[in-house]
Design a protein around this motif. Structure first.
Motif, PDB file in Angstrom:
ATOM      1  N   GLN A  27      40.751  -4.294  18.013  1.00  7.30           N
ATOM      2  CA  GLN A  27      39.694  -5.059  17.253  1.00  7.30           C
ATOM      3  C   GLN A  27      40.436  -5.020  15.770  1.00  7.30           C
ATOM      4  O   GLN A  27      40.278  -6.076  15.073  1.00  7.30           O
ATOM      5  N   LEU A  28      40.736  -3.844  15.549  1.00  2.00           N
ATOM      6  CA  LEU A  28      41.325  -3.647  13.864  1.00  2.00           C
ATOM      7  C   LEU A  28      42.834  -4.519  14.064  1.00  2.00           C
ATOM      8  O   LEU A  28      42.810  -5.295  12.793  1.00  2.00           O
ATOM      9  N   LYS A  29      43.505  -4.424  15.075  1.00  4.80           N
ATOM     10  CA  LYS A  29      44.721  -5.126  14.789  1.00  4.80           C
ATOM     11  C   LYS A  29      44.440  -6.779  14.843  1.00  4.80           C
ATOM     12  O   LYS A  29      45.251  -7.215  14.232  1.00  4.80           O
ATOM     13  N   LEU A  30      43.622  -7.018  15.528  1.00  5.43           N
ATOM     14  CA  LEU A  30      43.461  -8.496  15.636  1.00  5.43           C
ATOM     15  C   LEU A  30      42.943  -8.896  14.374  1.00  5.43           C
ATOM     16  O   LEU A  30      43.295 -10.116  13.875  1.00  5.43           O
ATOM     17  N   ALA A  31      41.742  -8.406  13.803  1.00  2.78           N
ATOM     18  CA  ALA A  31      41.290  -8.522  12.400  1.00  2.78           C
ATOM     19  C   ALA A  31      42.323  -8.884  11.515  1.00  2.78           C
ATOM     20  O   ALA A  31      42.220  -9.851  10.745  1.00  2.78           O
ATOM     21  N   ARG A  32      43.446  -8.008  11.209  1.00  2.00           N
ATOM     22  CA  ARG A  32      44.282  -7.659  10.410  1.00  2.00           C
ATOM     23  C   ARG A  32      45.212  -9.106  10.386  1.00  2.00           C
ATOM     24  O   ARG A  32      45.480  -9.678   9.611  1.00  2.00           O
ATOM     25  N   ARG A  33      45.545  -9.408  11.868  1.00  2.08           N
ATOM     26  CA  ARG A  33      46.367 -10.694  12.136  1.00  2.08           C
ATOM     27  C   ARG A  33      45.785 -11.761  11.715  1.00  2.08           C
ATOM     28  O   ARG A  33      46.231 -12.514  11.100  1.00  2.08           O
ATOM     29  N   LEU A  34      44.521 -11.917  12.082  1.00  3.38           N
ATOM     30  CA  LEU A  34      43.750 -13.180  11.673  1.00  3.38           C
ATOM     31  C   LEU A  34      43.615 -13.173  10.250  1.00  3.38           C
ATOM     32  O   LEU A  34      43.632 -14.211   9.568  1.00  3.38           O
ATOM     33  N   GLU A  35      43.422 -12.252   9.583  1.00  2.34           N
ATOM     34  CA  GLU A  35      43.369 -12.293   7.833  1.00  2.34           C
ATOM     35  C   GLU A  35      44.841 -12.671   7.419  1.00  2.34           C
ATOM     36  O   GLU A  35      44.752 -13.298   6.278  1.00  2.34           O
ATOM     37  N   ILE A  36      45.922 -12.258   7.881  1.00  2.61           N
ATOM     38  CA  ILE A  36      46.974 -12.610   7.013  1.00  2.61           C
ATOM     39  C   ILE A  36      47.997 -13.454   7.888  1.00  2.61           C
ATOM     40  O   ILE A  36      48.732 -14.112   7.265  1.00  2.61           O
ATOM     41  N   GLY A  37      47.298 -13.805   8.974  1.00  5.44           N
ATOM     42  CA  GLY A  37      48.062 -15.109   9.744  1.00  5.44           C
ATOM     43  C   GLY A  37      49.346 -14.580  10.388  1.00  5.44           C
ATOM     44  O   GLY A  37      50.210 -15.360  10.675  1.00  5.44           O
ATOM     45  N   HIS A  38      49.209 -13.539  11.140  1.00  6.86           N
ATOM     46  CA  HIS A  38      50.331 -12.919  11.690  1.00  6.86           C
ATOM     47  C   HIS A  38      50.262 -13.375  13.245  1.00  6.86           C
ATOM     48  O   HIS A  38      49.398 -12.711  13.659  1.00  6.86           O
ATOM     49  N   ASN A  39      50.772 -14.269  13.974  1.00  6.67           N
ATOM     50  CA  ASN A  39      50.941 -14.546  15.036  1.00  6.67           C
ATOM     51  C   ASN A  39      49.615 -15.447  15.500  1.00  6.67           C
ATOM     52  O   ASN A  39      49.319 -15.773  16.686  1.00  6.67           O
ATOM     53  N   PHE A  40      48.885 -15.624  14.474  1.00 10.16           N
ATOM     54  CA  PHE A  40      47.545 -16.614  14.659  1.00 10.16           C
ATOM     55  C   PHE A  40      47.477 -17.187  13.269  1.00 10.16           C
ATOM     56  O   PHE A  40      48.141 -16.946  12.465  1.00 10.16           O
ATOM     57  N   ARG A  41      46.588 -18.352  13.451  1.00 15.51           N
ATOM     58  CA  ARG A  41      46.386 -19.000  12.340  1.00 15.51           C
ATOM     59  C   ARG A  41      45.315 -18.308  11.383  1.00 15.51           C
ATOM     60  O   ARG A  41      44.414 -17.632  12.113  1.00 15.51           O
ATOM     61  N   GLN A  42      45.413 -18.318  10.382  1.00 20.62           N
ATOM     62  CA  GLN A  42      44.889 -17.351   9.488  1.00 20.62           C
ATOM     63  C   GLN A  42      43.578 -17.879   9.152  1.00 20.62           C
ATOM     64  O   GLN A  42      42.909 -18.931   9.305  1.00 20.62           O
ATOM     65  N   SER A  43      42.617 -16.918   9.301  1.00 16.89           N
ATOM     66  CA  SER A  43      41.160 -17.214   9.540  1.00 16.89           C
ATOM     67  C   SER A  43      40.306 -16.122   8.840  1.00 16.89           C
ATOM     68  O   SER A  43      40.167 -15.084   9.422  1.00 16.89           O
ATOM     69  N   ASN A  44      39.671 -16.417   7.677  1.00 13.62           N
ATOM     70  CA  ASN A  44      38.975 -15.184   7.022  1.00 13.62           C
ATOM     71  C   ASN A  44      37.790 -15.018   7.827  1.00 13.62           C
ATOM     72  O   ASN A  44      37.397 -13.847   7.907  1.00 13.62           O
ATOM     73  N   ALA A  45      37.215 -16.146   8.305  1.00 16.72           N
ATOM     74  CA  ALA A  45      35.805 -15.835   9.125  1.00 16.72           C
ATOM     75  C   ALA A  45      35.893 -15.227  10.337  1.00 16.72           C
ATOM     76  O   ALA A  45      35.352 -14.207  10.733  1.00 16.72           O
ATOM     77  N   MET A  46      37.112 -15.494  11.116  1.00 17.48           N
ATOM     78  CA  MET A  46      37.290 -14.825  12.390  1.00 17.48           C
ATOM     79  C   MET A  46      37.768 -13.229  11.956  1.00 17.48           C
ATOM     80  O   MET A  46      37.499 -12.246  12.866  1.00 17.48           O
ATOM     81  N   ALA A  47      38.423 -12.940  11.242  1.00 12.63           N
ATOM     82  CA  ALA A  47      38.827 -11.646  10.767  1.00 12.63           C
ATOM     83  C   ALA A  47      37.805 -10.843  10.316  1.00 12.63           C
ATOM     84  O   ALA A  47      37.641  -9.912  10.567  1.00 12.63           O
TER      85      ALA A  47
END
Length: 93
Positions: A27-47
């Motif tokens: 969960q923490l890894k996914l949140a951080r990746r979503l926050e910074i856009g690492h391998n995912f489209r950046q999304s503050n809401a999803m993070a």
């Protein structure tokens, strides 16, 4: 798989759906990746959603810092989406 993926269809190969099953590290890894856009489209809401889930799962200071960092950057629409995802038991990523 080093490019940016649409968060609606990308499944991390190293931890498929572990974040959905309450795996705090995932969960923490996914949140951080979503926050910074690492391998995912950046999304503050999803993070924010995943940091919040991690916080509820015992994520402590890391999860709290993530939610605190993102909170000022979220719109009313973001909070409505987060509420829908939470109430509908939907797991965005």
């Amino acid at each position: 798989c080093h490019g940016v993926h649409d968060v609606g269809s990308y499944r991390p190969h190293d931890a498929p759906q572990r974040q959905n099953k309450g795996d705090l590290a995932a969960q923490l890894k996914l949140a951080r990746r979503l926050e910074i856009g690492h391998n995912f489209r950046q999304s503050n809401a999803m993070a924010y959603f995943w940091y919040k889930r991690a916080l509820q799962n015992g994520g402590g200071d890391v999860a709290q810092t993530g939610t605190d960092r993102l909170f000022p950057h979220l719109s009313v629409a973001d909070f409505l989406n987060i509420e829908i995802w939470t109430e509908g038991n939907f797991r965005p990523y």
